[in-house]
Design an enzyme around this catalytic site. Structure first.
Site, PDB file in Angstrom:
ATOM      1  CG  HIS A  51      -4.976   5.675  -2.243  1.00 37.87           C
ATOM      2  ND1 HIS A  51      -4.359   5.150  -3.013  1.00 37.87           N
ATOM      3  CD2 HIS A  51      -4.842   7.134  -3.306  1.00 37.87           C
ATOM      4  CE1 HIS A  51      -4.851   5.268  -3.860  1.00 37.87           C
ATOM      5  NE2 HIS A  51      -5.109   6.610  -4.753  1.00 37.87           N
ATOM      6  CG  HIS A  95      -2.096   9.324  -6.550  1.00 39.29           C
ATOM      7  ND1 HIS A  95      -1.807   8.794  -7.815  1.00 39.29           N
ATOM      8  CD2 HIS A  95      -2.941   8.972  -5.950  1.00 39.29           C
ATOM      9  CE1 HIS A  95      -3.557   8.243  -8.185  1.00 39.29           C
ATOM     10  NE2 HIS A  95      -3.970   8.194  -6.883  1.00 39.29           N
ATOM     11  CD  GLU A 139      -5.842   5.845  -8.599  1.00 39.56           C
ATOM     12  OE1 GLU A 139      -5.447   5.022  -7.431  1.00 39.56           O
ATOM     13  OE2 GLU A 139      -6.360   7.167  -7.952  1.00 39.56           O
TER      14      GLU A 139
END
Length: 450
Positions: A279, A284, A324
């Site tokens: 993730h 990111h 997000e």
């Protein structure tokens, strides 16, 4: 890690007005400190609590993972006096040879929440975690796997012992962990050209070239952090578990992203109940290398500093629907830029179908939108651009009730509180200097233009 105390020894310690996390045990406060293995060292430390009439309700110890010859002590205190606690912690920092970390304390009412003023201050709350990285819920894929649980504790210990300025320790990932990464990496990379935003796709080849982004290699956080610093000044910091929203957002104000280092359980490579290294690195990191997105992310962090609790919840919601799960317009298409989408094979496809409700990004509306955390989002917000989103967040932040304004000093990595005439004059001088440089450059540009 996104979900939802003191300076280094030897520096002056100011009394803090507020520490974010309110203990669930009434007046119980948790503290971790380390001591060299010396005769009488623990007795000397505990005597400081006894002298102030503070009761210890729990104590446990373990060998330090950071320094040989030291032991770490975790204690719970029953303390009703904030001033006594401040004096004890100050004495501990002055008189013992190890480190001191305060994990939780009840807040004092009607005060401005404490916030970090320097990048080193992030050490003060980095271990004020809501859950330790090795703690797994019963429905977690790795709950019944003792090897996986032990591995998670190794990663948590690395983060727990990290301090600002340290190199992030290199991890030797196992073949099973690399295989899990390989599945995720390959599946997601196939979708990026048609689903990810331009900014993500333009950076991804650079990460492959300079940071070891490969099918059978999990990049090291230290290498990625150095790359980000060279691009936008953002850096990664390992985290041992879930931080509160206030603490996590505060890191963004300094262009610091608290990142996990462990990977999801191999039995379900396309699913993780919490953020993992897939993730962080696939979702990111690529966007943090983009100047506009980096500035946008920092604006959310700066808005959180000293903000009342109710605004922290609102800012965390804005973060959720942008960093997000954000979508943005690009030419005549809509593309994903949120890390939760860019690291989820299923939701990355779903978000660009006609099933979810797409709404224009407006912080006032977005901040009040409810959202699920265990299923695909029914609502997404679409930004016109990162610049437009940044301007809207900045205007939204101007309405947050704070008795001062803030400015980030990129030279010293510190927060300047603009609450005096001198500070405002210094700011004017800095702006005047920058305007002079701009004017000089424009004149040169005009002379060289045909």
């Amino acid at each position: 890690m996104d979900a939802a105390v003191s300076k280094r020894n030897g520096e002056n310690v100011q009394k803090s007005m507020y520490i974010e996390e309110q203990s669930k045990k009434g007046n119980v406060i948790s503290v971790i400190f380390s001591l060299k293995e010396e005769v009488g060292a623990l007795a000397k430390a505990l005597r400081l609590f006894e002298d102030k009439g503070v009761n210890l309700t729990h104590i446990e110890s373990r060998p330090s993972h950071l320094k040989n010859g030291e032991y770490e002590f975790f204690i719970d205190l029953d303390c009703k006096s904030i001033s006594s606690l401040e004096e004890i912690l100050h004495s501990l920092r002055q008189e013992i040879s190890g480190g001191v970390h305060e994990l939780s304390r009840d807040k004092i009412k009607d005060t401005v929440p404490w916030f970090p003023r320097t990048i080193q201050d992030l050490d003060r709350f980095a271990n004020q975690i809501l859950s330790y990285g090795s703690e797994l819920d019963a429905d977690h894929p790795g709950f019944t796997d003792p090897v996986y649980r032990a591995r998670r504790k190794e990663f948590a210990d690395i983060a727990y012992n990290y301090r600002h300025g340290d190199d992030i320790p290199k991890v030797e990932y196992t073949e099973e962990e690399k295989n899990t990464w390989s599945v995720v990496f390959q599946e997601l990379k196939s979708l990026y050209p048609t689903h990810a935003c331009h900014e993500h796709n333009s950076v991804f080849p650079l990460l492959e070239e300079y940071c070891g982004y490969k099918k059978h290699n999990i990049p090291q956080l230290q290498d990625v952090s150095k790359f980000l610093q060279s691009c936008t000044g953002f850096r990664l910091r390992p985290v041992a578990g879930l931080l509160s929203s206030r603490d996590f957002l505060a890191g963004l104000a300094f262009r610091v992203f608290h990142s996990t280092q462990y990977i999801r359980h191999g039995s379900r490579p396309m699913y993780t109940p919490e953020p993992d290294v897939c993730h962080e690195l696939l979702g990111h990191v690529p966007l943090f290398a983009n100047p506009s997105f980096a500035q946008f992310s920092q604006e959310i962090g700066l808005a959180s500093l000293g903000a009342p609790d109710e605004y922290i919840e609102k800012l965390a919601t804005v973060y959720w629907f942008t960093v997000e799960f954000g979508l943005c317009k690009q030419n005549n298409d809509i593309r994903a830029f949120g890390a939760g989408l860019l690291s989820s094979f299923g939701e990355l496809q779903y978000c660009l179908t006609d099933q979810p409700d797409l709404q224009p990004f407006d912080p006032e509306t977005t901040a009040n939108q409810k959202y699920p955390i265990t299923s695909f989002q029914p609502v997404y917000f679409v930004a016109e651009s990162f610049e437009d989103a940044k301007d809207k967040v900045r205007k939204y932040a101007a309405n947050i009730p704070r008795p001062f304004s803030l400015r980030y000093n990129a030279y010293t990595h510190s927060i300047e509180v603009l609450d005096s005439i001198k500070q405002l004059q210094d700011l004017v001088d800095n702006i005047s200097g920058e305007m002079g440089i701009l004017s000089h450059a424009l004149k040169k540009f005009e002379r060289s233009s045909p």
